[in-house]
Structures are given as structure tokens and as C-alpha cells.
Design a protein around this motif. Structure first.
Motif, mmCIF file in Angstrom:
data_model
loop_
_atom_site.group_PDB
_atom_site.id
_atom_site.type_symbol
_atom_site.label_atom_id
_atom_site.label_comp_id
_atom_site.label_asym_id
_atom_site.label_seq_id
_atom_site.Cartn_x
_atom_site.Cartn_y
_atom_site.Cartn_z
ATOM 1 N N ARG A 1 -18.658 -22.619 61.967
ATOM 2 C CA ARG A 1 -17.427 -22.113 61.695
ATOM 3 C C ARG A 1 -17.413 -22.237 59.816
ATOM 4 N N LYS A 2 -17.855 -23.396 59.354
ATOM 5 C CA LYS A 2 -17.942 -23.403 58.071
ATOM 6 C C LYS A 2 -18.423 -22.115 57.385
ATOM 7 N N GLU A 3 -19.832 -21.918 57.993
ATOM 8 C CA GLU A 3 -20.408 -20.707 57.598
ATOM 9 C C GLU A 3 -19.585 -19.438 57.806
ATOM 10 N N ASN A 4 -18.758 -19.138 58.764
ATOM 11 C CA ASN A 4 -18.182 -17.881 58.986
ATOM 12 C C ASN A 4 -17.046 -17.830 58.039
ATOM 13 N N LEU A 5 -16.415 -19.021 57.470
ATOM 14 C CA LEU A 5 -15.473 -18.948 56.718
ATOM 15 C C LEU A 5 -15.944 -18.623 55.380
ATOM 16 N N ASN A 6 -17.102 -19.011 55.009
ATOM 17 C CA ASN A 6 -17.698 -18.592 53.736
ATOM 18 C C ASN A 6 -18.230 -17.171 53.695
ATOM 19 N N ASN A 7 -18.702 -16.697 54.679
ATOM 20 C CA ASN A 7 -19.121 -15.377 54.910
ATOM 21 C C ASN A 7 -17.748 -14.331 54.890
ATOM 22 N N ARG A 8 -16.644 -14.810 55.345
ATOM 23 C CA ARG A 8 -15.454 -13.841 55.393
ATOM 24 C C ARG A 8 -14.958 -13.792 53.870
ATOM 25 N N PHE A 9 -15.187 -14.899 53.082
ATOM 26 C CA PHE A 9 -14.896 -15.087 51.712
ATOM 27 C C PHE A 9 -15.658 -14.229 50.871
ATOM 28 N N GLN A 10 -16.911 -14.335 51.068
ATOM 29 C CA GLN A 10 -17.894 -13.329 50.337
ATOM 30 C C GLN A 10 -17.876 -12.136 50.644
ATOM 31 N N LEU A 11 -17.485 -11.552 52.155
ATOM 32 C CA LEU A 11 -17.308 -10.198 52.553
ATOM 33 C C LEU A 11 -15.968 -9.723 51.693
ATOM 34 N N THR A 12 -14.804 -10.591 51.628
ATOM 35 C CA THR A 12 -13.802 -10.198 50.997
ATOM 36 C C THR A 12 -14.010 -9.763 49.320
ATOM 37 N N THR A 13 -14.761 -10.460 48.811
ATOM 38 C CA THR A 13 -15.060 -10.269 47.295
ATOM 39 C C THR A 13 -16.345 -9.202 47.142
ATOM 40 N N GLN A 14 -16.690 -8.740 48.191
ATOM 41 C CA GLN A 14 -17.902 -7.945 48.067
ATOM 42 C C GLN A 14 -19.060 -8.464 47.593
ATOM 43 N N GLN A 15 -19.379 -9.874 47.846
ATOM 44 C CA GLN A 15 -20.593 -10.577 47.346
ATOM 45 C C GLN A 15 -21.628 -10.768 48.407
ATOM 46 N N LEU A 16 -21.104 -10.342 49.848
ATOM 47 C CA LEU A 16 -22.100 -10.527 51.053
ATOM 48 C C LEU A 16 -22.877 -9.299 51.153
ATOM 49 N N GLU A 17 -24.098 -9.323 51.173
ATOM 50 C CA GLU A 17 -25.042 -8.155 51.168
ATOM 51 C C GLU A 17 -25.184 -7.548 52.870
ATOM 52 N N ASN A 18 -25.340 -8.422 53.516
ATOM 53 C CA ASN A 18 -25.598 -8.274 54.950
ATOM 54 C C ASN A 18 -24.535 -8.376 55.665
ATOM 55 N N LYS A 19 -23.731 -7.395 56.063
ATOM 56 C CA LYS A 19 -22.410 -7.703 56.810
ATOM 57 C C LYS A 19 -22.765 -7.856 58.333
ATOM 58 N N ALA A 20 -23.855 -7.798 58.813
ATOM 59 C CA ALA A 20 -23.902 -8.145 60.324
ATOM 60 C C ALA A 20 -24.026 -9.619 60.454
ATOM 61 N N VAL A 21 -24.085 -10.304 59.363
ATOM 62 C CA VAL A 21 -24.159 -11.830 59.337
ATOM 63 C C VAL A 21 -22.731 -12.388 60.112
ATOM 64 N N VAL A 22 -21.804 -11.796 59.663
ATOM 65 C CA VAL A 22 -20.460 -12.156 60.034
ATOM 66 C C VAL A 22 -20.351 -11.781 61.624
ATOM 67 N N ARG A 23 -20.833 -11.003 62.043
ATOM 68 C CA ARG A 23 -20.929 -10.722 63.513
ATOM 69 C C ARG A 23 -21.982 -11.693 64.374
ATOM 70 N N SER A 24 -22.915 -12.097 63.619
ATOM 71 C CA SER A 24 -23.687 -12.501 64.384
ATOM 72 C C SER A 24 -23.359 -14.301 64.600
ATOM 73 N N VAL A 25 -22.729 -14.683 63.494
ATOM 74 C CA VAL A 25 -21.918 -15.899 63.572
ATOM 75 C C VAL A 25 -21.010 -16.159 64.274
ATOM 76 N N ARG A 26 -20.227 -14.877 64.529
ATOM 77 C CA ARG A 26 -18.866 -14.865 65.387
ATOM 78 C C ARG A 26 -19.586 -15.019 66.726
ATOM 79 N N ARG A 27 -20.620 -14.288 67.153
ATOM 80 C CA ARG A 27 -21.122 -14.490 68.532
ATOM 81 C C ARG A 27 -21.790 -15.640 68.887
ATOM 82 N N ASP A 28 -22.414 -16.221 67.937
ATOM 83 C CA ASP A 28 -23.081 -17.869 68.147
ATOM 84 C C ASP A 28 -21.761 -18.851 68.456
#
Length: 70
Positions: free
Chosen positions: A22-49
Motif C-alpha cells: 500500500r505504501k509502494e502504491n501510494l508512492n507510485n501514484r505520486f510518481q505517476l502524477t508528477t511524471q517521474q515514473l518510468e514504468n507505468k505497468a508497476v502501478v497495475r501490478s502492485v494493485r493486483r498484488d
């Protein structure tokens, strides 16, 4: 993470893993919003986990409830 791997973990380990994801998901969402996340598939993967862990926890809870009532 596969469901079979999750079933081997204890309840405490599942709770810790869930909190970590859940912490990782939160951090990924922030990075996605600020366009710092390179691999967007990570967000989906973490949600599914997270969903897999919650499903495993609910299955265990239901099986314990059945055993108590039966």
C-alpha cells in the motif's frame, strides 16, 4: 507475486506485505502524477498484488468462520 506464494505466508506476514504494498502504491501514484515514473505497468501490478493478498486473507477468514460454526 503468485497466489500460491501468498498462501504459504502467515497472517502476520500477509499484513506486513499488504502494508508495504500500500505504501509502494501510494508512492507510485505520486510518481505517476508528477511524471517521474518510468514504468507505468508497476502501478497495475502492485494493485493486483494488493487484491491477491486481500483475497487470500478473506478466504482464510471465511474458512475459519466455517470451521467455528461447523
Amino acid at each position: 507475486m503468485k497466489a500460491a506464494e501468498l498462501r504459504e505466508l502467515t497472517d502476520e506476514e500477509l499484513n506486513l506485505k499488504l502494508e508495504e504494498l500500500r505504501k509502494e502504491n501510494l508512492n507510485n501514484r505520486f510518481q505517476l502524477t508528477t511524471q517521474q515514473l518510468e514504468n507505468k505497468a508497476v502501478v497495475r501490478s502492485v494493485r493486483r498484488d494488493i487484491a491477491r493478498i486481500l483475497t487470500t486473507m478473506n478466504q482464510r477468514k471465511k474458512s475459519k468462520d466455517v470451521q467455528k460454526s461447523g
